[in-house]
Write a protein that holds these residues in place. Structure first.
Motif, mmCIF file in Angstrom:
data_model
loop_
_atom_site.group_PDB
_atom_site.id
_atom_site.type_symbol
_atom_site.label_atom_id
_atom_site.label_comp_id
_atom_site.label_asym_id
_atom_site.label_seq_id
_atom_site.Cartn_x
_atom_site.Cartn_y
_atom_site.Cartn_z
ATOM 1 N N ALA A 180 23.346 -18.421 8.634
ATOM 2 C CA ALA A 180 22.062 -17.720 8.605
ATOM 3 C C ALA A 180 22.212 -16.216 8.793
ATOM 4 O O ALA A 180 21.276 -15.463 8.511
ATOM 5 C CB ALA A 180 21.140 -18.282 9.685
ATOM 6 N N SER A 181 23.381 -15.759 9.237
ATOM 7 C CA SER A 181 23.576 -14.343 9.539
ATOM 8 C C SER A 181 24.259 -13.562 8.426
ATOM 9 O O SER A 181 24.369 -12.332 8.516
ATOM 10 C CB SER A 181 24.402 -14.192 10.830
ATOM 11 O OG SER A 181 23.718 -14.756 11.932
ATOM 12 N N VAL A 182 24.743 -14.245 7.390
ATOM 13 C CA VAL A 182 25.454 -13.532 6.330
ATOM 14 C C VAL A 182 24.546 -13.317 5.121
ATOM 15 O O VAL A 182 23.747 -14.185 4.778
ATOM 16 C CB VAL A 182 26.732 -14.288 5.889
ATOM 17 C CG1 VAL A 182 27.706 -14.390 7.041
ATOM 18 C CG2 VAL A 182 26.400 -15.678 5.351
ATOM 19 N N PRO A 183 24.644 -12.169 4.467
ATOM 20 C CA PRO A 183 23.817 -11.914 3.283
ATOM 21 C C PRO A 183 24.299 -12.668 2.049
ATOM 22 O O PRO A 183 23.539 -12.910 1.117
ATOM 23 C CB PRO A 183 23.939 -10.401 3.083
ATOM 24 C CG PRO A 183 25.244 -10.050 3.700
ATOM 25 C CD PRO A 183 25.425 -10.977 4.861
ATOM 26 N N VAL A 184 25.593 -13.045 2.053
ATOM 27 C CA VAL A 184 26.190 -13.712 0.893
ATOM 28 C C VAL A 184 27.085 -14.846 1.376
ATOM 29 O O VAL A 184 27.841 -14.684 2.338
ATOM 30 C CB VAL A 184 27.031 -12.715 0.056
ATOM 31 C CG1 VAL A 184 27.823 -13.435 -1.026
ATOM 32 C CG2 VAL A 184 26.150 -11.649 -0.560
ATOM 33 N N VAL A 185 26.983 -15.991 0.713
ATOM 34 C CA VAL A 185 27.924 -17.086 0.947
ATOM 35 C C VAL A 185 28.791 -17.240 -0.297
ATOM 36 O O VAL A 185 28.409 -16.828 -1.394
ATOM 37 C CB VAL A 185 27.203 -18.416 1.251
ATOM 38 C CG1 VAL A 185 26.469 -18.343 2.569
ATOM 39 C CG2 VAL A 185 26.252 -18.813 0.116
ATOM 40 N N HIS A 186 29.969 -17.831 -0.128
ATOM 41 C CA HIS A 186 30.858 -18.066 -1.258
ATOM 42 C C HIS A 186 30.892 -19.564 -1.547
ATOM 43 O O HIS A 186 31.233 -20.368 -0.676
ATOM 44 C CB HIS A 186 32.248 -17.512 -0.978
ATOM 45 C CG HIS A 186 32.297 -16.023 -1.042
ATOM 46 N ND1 HIS A 186 31.930 -15.221 0.025
ATOM 47 C CD2 HIS A 186 32.609 -15.178 -2.063
ATOM 48 C CE1 HIS A 186 32.044 -13.947 -0.330
ATOM 49 N NE2 HIS A 186 32.448 -13.901 -1.584
ATOM 50 N N VAL A 187 30.509 -19.896 -2.767
ATOM 51 C CA VAL A 187 30.331 -21.291 -3.166
ATOM 52 C C VAL A 187 31.465 -21.701 -4.099
ATOM 53 O O VAL A 187 31.669 -21.091 -5.161
ATOM 54 C CB VAL A 187 28.978 -21.489 -3.873
ATOM 55 C CG1 VAL A 187 28.769 -22.964 -4.218
ATOM 56 C CG2 VAL A 187 27.836 -20.976 -2.997
ATOM 57 N N SER A 188 32.198 -22.733 -3.726
ATOM 58 C CA SER A 188 33.314 -23.233 -4.524
ATOM 59 C C SER A 188 32.933 -24.558 -5.171
ATOM 60 O O SER A 188 32.340 -25.431 -4.527
ATOM 61 C CB SER A 188 34.554 -23.443 -3.650
ATOM 62 O OG SER A 188 34.930 -22.241 -3.016
ATOM 63 N N SER A 189 33.283 -24.705 -6.444
ATOM 64 C CA SER A 189 33.041 -25.957 -7.164
ATOM 65 C C SER A 189 33.991 -26.005 -8.351
ATOM 66 O O SER A 189 34.732 -25.050 -8.610
ATOM 67 C CB SER A 189 31.590 -26.041 -7.644
ATOM 68 O OG SER A 189 31.339 -25.075 -8.641
ATOM 69 N N VAL A 190 33.959 -27.111 -9.048
ATOM 70 C CA VAL A 190 34.728 -27.233 -10.286
ATOM 71 C C VAL A 190 33.739 -27.161 -11.437
ATOM 72 O O VAL A 190 32.855 -28.016 -11.563
ATOM 73 C CB VAL A 190 35.526 -28.538 -10.329
ATOM 74 C CG1 VAL A 190 36.250 -28.667 -11.669
ATOM 75 C CG2 VAL A 190 36.522 -28.597 -9.177
ATOM 76 N N ALA A 191 33.870 -26.123 -12.255
ATOM 77 C CA ALA A 191 32.931 -25.911 -13.350
ATOM 78 C C ALA A 191 33.203 -26.883 -14.494
ATOM 79 O O ALA A 191 34.361 -27.150 -14.833
ATOM 80 C CB ALA A 191 33.040 -24.475 -13.856
ATOM 81 N N PRO A 192 32.136 -27.436 -15.084
ATOM 82 C CA PRO A 192 32.330 -28.317 -16.238
ATOM 83 C C PRO A 192 33.011 -27.561 -17.367
ATOM 84 O O PRO A 192 32.786 -26.375 -17.575
ATOM 85 C CB PRO A 192 30.898 -28.704 -16.632
ATOM 86 C CG PRO A 192 30.065 -28.413 -15.440
ATOM 87 C CD PRO A 192 30.717 -27.253 -14.750
ATOM 88 N N GLY A 193 33.846 -28.237 -18.114
ATOM 89 C CA GLY A 193 34.516 -27.585 -19.230
ATOM 90 C C GLY A 193 35.801 -28.303 -19.573
ATOM 91 O O GLY A 193 36.152 -29.324 -18.973
#
Length: 259
Positions: free
Chosen positions: A35-48
């Motif tokens: 809740a205190s950070v302006p940005v989170v880093h989101v990891s996933s595997v992109a379709p392709g």
């Protein structure tokens, strides 16, 4: 009667191995970092073809559509905001897909006697869960307001709302059901090796200490026809700067922690 502390269960995915004494699994600790950070880093595997791992900086806000008054000590979902055609939102099925989300705050530069013992005072959280597209119009509007208020409290009511249908349609919202999470927190002064502390030549010539760090919000600069800065804008900017400074300075005085 006090409410029991809610924690995320330890799993193979979230259990902290190195310096486990710095780990935390309580929802309050983990959620407060996110809740205190302006940005989170989101990891996933992109379709392709081939599918590729991706890490994207995004705006994310914690909340509960089913229980809007829920606090940081309760079960919450993470809402992620983006453009509907962005890579993370394209080709996603309603069944959802796995994601890992990271949030980090640096509270100080920990300067030790040797480069090996240097560190940061920091708070970090890692969440694992399943992300699904939000399609319900009421929940989407709830999430948009949640994200806007995360950026700056009071801004939703202080702007032109509600959004137009075209704006709603072009905005993508992912709802992450958090299945496991953990935090890692370091506080205190440097943790120097005993041999270095007993070496008079080293201790006499090398300065050690902590440089507190925090995000400072500057003076709001008007860019439109309204010159007077609203109180909620000024209060939020000043409040966040003071809170960050206080946390960073207090972290120096807390009990020493490992790396």
């Amino acid at each position: 009667m006090p409410r029991p502390t809610l924690t995320y269960p330890k799993t193979a995915a979230n259990k902290v191995i190195r310096y486990a004494s710095n780990a935390a699994y309580e929802t309050t600790t983990i959620h407060s970092i996110v809740a205190s950070v302006p940005v989170v880093h989101v990891s996933s595997v992109a379709p392709g073809d081939p599918p590729l791992p991706t890490i994207l900086p995004m705006i994310g806000a914690l909340g509960s559509f089913e229980n809007p008054s829920a606090g940081l000590d309760e079960a919450l979902d993470l809402y992620i905001h983006g453009y509907v055609s962005a890579r993370l939102f394209r080709g996603r099925e309603a069944a959802g897909f796995p994601v890992c989300v990271a949030a980090t705050i640096v509270d100080g530069l920990v300067l030790a006697l040797t480069p090996y013992s240097h560190s940061y005072n920091y708070r970090s959280a890692v969440l694992h869960g399943t992300a699904t597209p939000v399609t319900d119009s009421e929940e989407k509007l709830y999430a948009m307001k949640l994200v806007t208020e995360h950026v700056l409290p009071g801004r939703w009511a202080g702007s032109r709302v509600p959004p137009l249908k075209a704006e709603l349609d072009s905005t993508g919202i992912l709802k992450v059901k958090i299945t496991s999470a953990s935090a890692k927190v370091r506080t205190g002064p440097p943790n120097d090796a005993k041999a270095d502390l007993e070496d008079g030549d080293v201790t006499k010539r090398v300065w050690t200490g902590v440089v507190p760090t925090w995000t400072a919000y500057g003076e709001p600069v008007p860019t439109g026809t309204v010159d007077r800065v609203p109180e909620y804008v000024r209060d939020a900017a000043e409040g966040r700067t003071k809170a960050g400074k206080k946390t960073a300075e207090e972290a120096v005085l807390k009990a020493p922690a490992k790396v």
